[in-house]
Scaffold this active site. Structure first.
Site, short mmCIF file in Angstrom:
data_model
loop_
_atom_site.label_atom_id
_atom_site.label_comp_id
_atom_site.label_asym_id
_atom_site.label_seq_id
_atom_site.Cartn_x
_atom_site.Cartn_y
_atom_site.Cartn_z
N LYS A 185 -2.53 4.67 -4.08
CA LYS A 185 -2.94 4.42 -5.46
C LYS A 185 -4.31 3.74 -5.46
O LYS A 185 -4.44 2.57 -5.12
CB LYS A 185 -1.95 3.48 -6.18
CG LYS A 185 -2.26 3.37 -7.67
CD LYS A 185 -1.87 2.07 -8.30
CE LYS A 185 -2.92 1.02 -8.23
NZ LYS A 185 -4.15 1.27 -9.01
N GLU B 92 -7.73 1.96 -10.71
CA GLU B 92 -7.89 2.76 -11.93
C GLU B 92 -9.35 2.79 -12.39
O GLU B 92 -9.75 3.67 -13.16
CB GLU B 92 -6.99 2.22 -13.05
CG GLU B 92 -7.22 0.77 -13.46
CD GLU B 92 -6.47 -0.25 -12.58
OE1 GLU B 92 -6.21 0.06 -11.40
OE2 GLU B 92 -6.16 -1.33 -13.08
N GLY C 187 -7.50 -8.41 -4.90
CA GLY C 187 -7.66 -9.84 -5.16
C GLY C 187 -6.41 -10.64 -4.78
O GLY C 187 -5.31 -10.10 -4.60
N GLY D 126 -2.47 -9.57 -4.88
CA GLY D 126 -1.87 -9.54 -3.54
C GLY D 126 -0.62 -10.41 -3.48
O GLY D 126 0.37 -10.04 -2.83
N GLU E 1 -5.22 -7.35 2.53
CA GLU E 1 -6.65 -7.64 2.74
C GLU E 1 -7.16 -8.19 1.42
O GLU E 1 -7.37 -7.44 0.46
CB GLU E 1 -7.42 -6.36 3.10
CG GLU E 1 -7.06 -5.78 4.44
CD GLU E 1 -7.55 -6.63 5.61
OE1 GLU E 1 -8.48 -7.43 5.44
OE2 GLU E 1 -6.96 -6.52 6.70
N CYS F 284 -16.14 -8.13 -0.48
CA CYS F 284 -15.18 -9.19 -0.11
C CYS F 284 -15.78 -10.16 0.89
O CYS F 284 -15.46 -11.34 0.88
CB CYS F 284 -13.90 -8.58 0.42
SG CYS F 284 -14.19 -7.38 1.73
N GLU G 199 -13.72 -16.87 -5.67
CA GLU G 199 -14.49 -15.65 -5.43
C GLU G 199 -15.03 -15.16 -6.77
O GLU G 199 -14.26 -14.83 -7.67
CB GLU G 199 -13.54 -14.62 -4.82
CG GLU G 199 -14.22 -13.36 -4.40
CD GLU G 199 -13.21 -12.35 -3.86
OE1 GLU G 199 -12.17 -12.15 -4.51
OE2 GLU G 199 -13.47 -11.77 -2.81
P1 NAD Z 1 -7.31 -6.21 -7.88
O1 NAD Z 1 -6.41 -7.11 -7.16
O2 NAD Z 1 -7.54 -6.41 -9.32
O3 NAD Z 1 -6.85 -4.70 -7.74
C1 NAD Z 1 -6.67 -4.09 -6.47
C2 NAD Z 1 -5.67 -2.97 -6.60
O4 NAD Z 1 -4.40 -3.53 -6.90
C3 NAD Z 1 -5.98 -1.99 -7.72
O5 NAD Z 1 -5.63 -0.69 -7.30
C4 NAD Z 1 -5.05 -2.46 -8.83
O6 NAD Z 1 -4.72 -1.45 -9.74
C5 NAD Z 1 -3.84 -2.91 -8.04
N1 NAD Z 1 -2.97 -3.88 -8.68
C6 NAD Z 1 -3.26 -4.78 -9.64
N2 NAD Z 1 -2.16 -5.49 -9.97
C7 NAD Z 1 -1.15 -5.04 -9.18
C8 NAD Z 1 0.24 -5.38 -9.03
N3 NAD Z 1 0.82 -6.34 -9.77
N4 NAD Z 1 0.96 -4.72 -8.12
C9 NAD Z 1 0.41 -3.78 -7.35
N5 NAD Z 1 -0.88 -3.39 -7.45
C10 NAD Z 1 -1.66 -4.02 -8.35
O7 NAD Z 1 -8.70 -6.25 -7.08
P2 NAD Z 1 -10.04 -5.54 -7.47
O8 NAD Z 1 -10.65 -6.34 -8.57
O9 NAD Z 1 -9.83 -4.08 -7.64
O10 NAD Z 1 -10.87 -5.70 -6.13
C11 NAD Z 1 -11.60 -6.80 -5.83
C12 NAD Z 1 -10.85 -7.66 -4.84
O11 NAD Z 1 -10.59 -6.94 -3.64
C13 NAD Z 1 -11.64 -8.86 -4.40
O12 NAD Z 1 -10.83 -10.00 -4.40
C14 NAD Z 1 -12.07 -8.51 -2.99
O13 NAD Z 1 -12.35 -9.63 -2.19
C15 NAD Z 1 -10.92 -7.74 -2.51
N6 NAD Z 1 -11.30 -6.92 -1.36
C16 NAD Z 1 -10.91 -7.31 -0.12
C17 NAD Z 1 -11.30 -6.58 0.98
C18 NAD Z 1 -10.93 -7.00 2.38
O14 NAD Z 1 -11.16 -6.23 3.30
N7 NAD Z 1 -10.36 -8.17 2.61
C19 NAD Z 1 -12.08 -5.44 0.81
C20 NAD Z 1 -12.45 -5.06 -0.46
C21 NAD Z 1 -12.04 -5.82 -1.54
#
Ligand code: NAD
Length: 500
Positions: free
Chosen positions: A177, A180, A231, A235, A252, A291, A394
């Site tokens: 997934k 979005e 995030g 997570g 991650e 990240c 962050e």
């Molecule tokens: P996010 O947590 O908002 O969303 C990430 C994914 O999770 C999306 O596909 C979203 O639809 C899904 N999601 C949201 N709520 C969920 C739930 N309750 N259950 C399951 N899935 C859910 O993060 P974002 O804003 O898309 O991305 C930015 C974040 O990603 C930052 O915190 C960044 O540091 C992190 N990131 C980490 C790495 C790494 O390698 N450690 C790499 C890239 C991004």
């Protein structure tokens, strides 16, 4: 496949069972870029059922590794064939520059090739000395099963590939997934997997939101592993949802990454220029939506004024604009929400006493094209400290905070003063200090006199709240495998523990 048939289940493209759709916006002008299917629980359950059947009844988990590796190599070749098209898609969807999009395609091509090489070069198991010639004991590695993959919007193609390549190499089936906000390159990648010959049901894709699609994947009893990149808040929810079925969890998450600069790194003009240039790159590439962004500059007090002045001078000159336009160095933020979040962090920092050295606002509409995009000027905030939200949390925006130190111990203490632990760097001309400081930094990746490079052969992931598990490297493959100990007695006899 029509414009809204972006869900891939059991080898077929389709729209959402509910008929729902979502507009994907171009962050450079806030106009509609594409329309995708908005999947729901029914679509997710269908995708998991297909992956389950392909794992339990299908051939893929038992396919010889040479065949699985050959498929990964075909995908790598197809990625290179479509390099320009995918880079363009990624640039328009995320806002990053076209050149960054090309780098991403090349990086993931390498990841597919790396995991192909890794599995074919393995011995296939590990013989254990059980202390007797009558015992044959071996540890073999088997696929985990059905893997759910949830990815973010900043590196959509890259994050998907770091999961899909090792999962397939290990013989798993999967449901992915994408975010979005940026689903388009993952749809393209799925088409390449199909073209490369991936059997129906082995790879499935559901476009949709975190809740319900991601949440359903995390709780689904037929999913064996959930690998999440995103995030900290989401997570944590994924981990909670996965707990009920005790599925394996790989996370991650975010980072608040220190870039530590000692004065001796700036002793020569060349050293000074390199450290400033890399600090700029660490903080502002992809508008800070990385990240591992070096969002915290931690600098020795004796060079602070000169360093920050030069950094601010250069940050002001970063050319913002649509990522596909020649000469543009930084694109927009990915969404209106990300822009608003950046504005909130800067306002809070200024209210808490930070001094603004450059940026601090959206560019004037007359200075940016298109004016409707989610642009924010690269911002340097001096006189920051660990009590400020902009230093602790962050921001995921183009904000660089500056903190100072006087001693090596203070530098290390500041670098480790974060609940995260993803990545960080130390800049110094003293080789001994470089090793000492790197050794004491509690971060999953530490760069010495560099910032941002990573290698498919080397593990990527975080200490602390930056996550659980690792991607890339041998550990990145092992996330997707179960070790199994097979102990064979070649001369079985009664043990007579019980005497009766
Ligand atoms: P996010 O947590 O908002 O969303 C990430 C994914 O999770 C999306 O596909 C979203 O639809 C899904 N999601 C949201 N709520 C969920 C739930 N309750 N259950 C399951 N899935 C859910 O993060 P974002 O804003 O898309 O991305 C930015 C974040 O990603 C930052 O915190 C960044 O540091 C992190 N990131 C980490 C790495 C790494 O390698 N450690 C790499 C890239 C991004």
């Amino acid at each position: 496949m029509s414009a809204v048939e972006t869900i891939h289940v059991n080898g077929a493209w389709r729209g959402a069972a509910s008929g729902a759709q979502r507009e994907v916006l171009d962050p450079a002008d806030a106009k509609t870029l594409a329309v995708v299917a908005e999947g729901g629980v029914a679509d997710t359950d269908a995708a998991v059922a297909a992956a389950r059947e392909a794992f339990d009844e299908g051939r893929w988990p038992h396919t010889p590794v040479a065949e699985r590796a050959a498929l990964l190599r075909r995908v790598a070749d197809l990625l290179q064939r479509d390099r320009e098209a995918i880079a363009l898609t990624e640039s328009r969807d995320t806002g990053k520059t076209l050149e960054e999009g090309r780098v991403d395609v090349d990086d993931v091509t390498n990841a597919f090739r790396y995991f192909a090489d890794l599995v074919v070069n393995e011995s296939g198991g590990r013989v254990v000395d059980a202390g007797s010639p009558e015992i044959h004991s071996v540890v073999v590695y088997e696929p985990v099963g059905v893997c759910a993959m949830i990815t973010p919007w900043n590196y959509p193609l890259l994050q998907a590939s770091w999961k899909i390549a090792p999962a397939l190499a290990a013989g798993n089936t999967f449901v992915i997934k994408p975010s979005e906000i940026t689903p388009l390159s993952t749809v393209h990648l799925m088409k390449l997997l199909v073209e490369a010959g991936l059997p129906a049901g082995v790879g499935n894709l559901v476009t949709g939101t975190g809740d319900p699609v991601g949440a359903r994947l995390a709780e689904h009893p037929d999913v064996d592993l959930v690998s999440f990149t995103g995030g900290l808040a989401s997570g944590t929810r994924v981990m909670e949802a996965a707990a009920a079925t005790v599925k394996k969890v790989a996370l991650e998450l975010g980072g608040k990454n220190p870039n530590v600069v000692f004065a001796d790194a700036c002793a020569t003009e060349e050293g000074f220029d390199t450290a400033v240039d890399q600090a700029l790159n660490a903080a502002f590439i992809h508008s800070g939506q990385v990240c591992s962004a070096g969002a915290r500059l931690i600098i020795e007090d004796s060079v602070r004024d000169r360093f920050v002045a030069e950094l601010a001078r250069r940050a002001e000159r970063i050319k913002l604009g649509r990522g596909t336009e020649p000469g543009v160095e930084c694109g927009p933020l990915v969404s209106a929400a990300q822009l608003a979040k950046t504005e909130r962090y800067v306002a809070a920092a200024l209210a808490d006493g930070a001094s603004l050295r450059c940026g601090g606002s959206r560019p004037e509409p007359s200075q940016i094209r298109p004016a409707t995009g989610y642009f924010y000027s690269p911002t340097v905030l001096d006189h920051c400290h660990g009590e400020m939200s902009v230093v602790r949390e962050e921001t995921f925006g183009p904000i660089l905070t500056v903190e100072t130190f006087h001693t090596e111990d203070e530098a290390v203490a500041l670098a480790n003063d974060t609940e995260y632990g993803l990545a960080g760097a130390v800049w110094t001309a003293d080789a001994g200090r470089a090793r000492r400081v790197a050794g004491r930094m509690r971060h999953g990746t530490v760069w010495i006199n560099d910032y941002h490079p990573y290698l498919p052969q080397a593990e990527w992931g975080g200490f602390g709240k930056s996550g659980v598990g690792r991607e890339l490297g041998p550990s990145g493959l092992n996330e997707y495998r179960e070790p199994k100990h097979v102990y064979q007695n070649l001369a079985p006899r009664p043990v007579r523990w019980f005497k009766g």
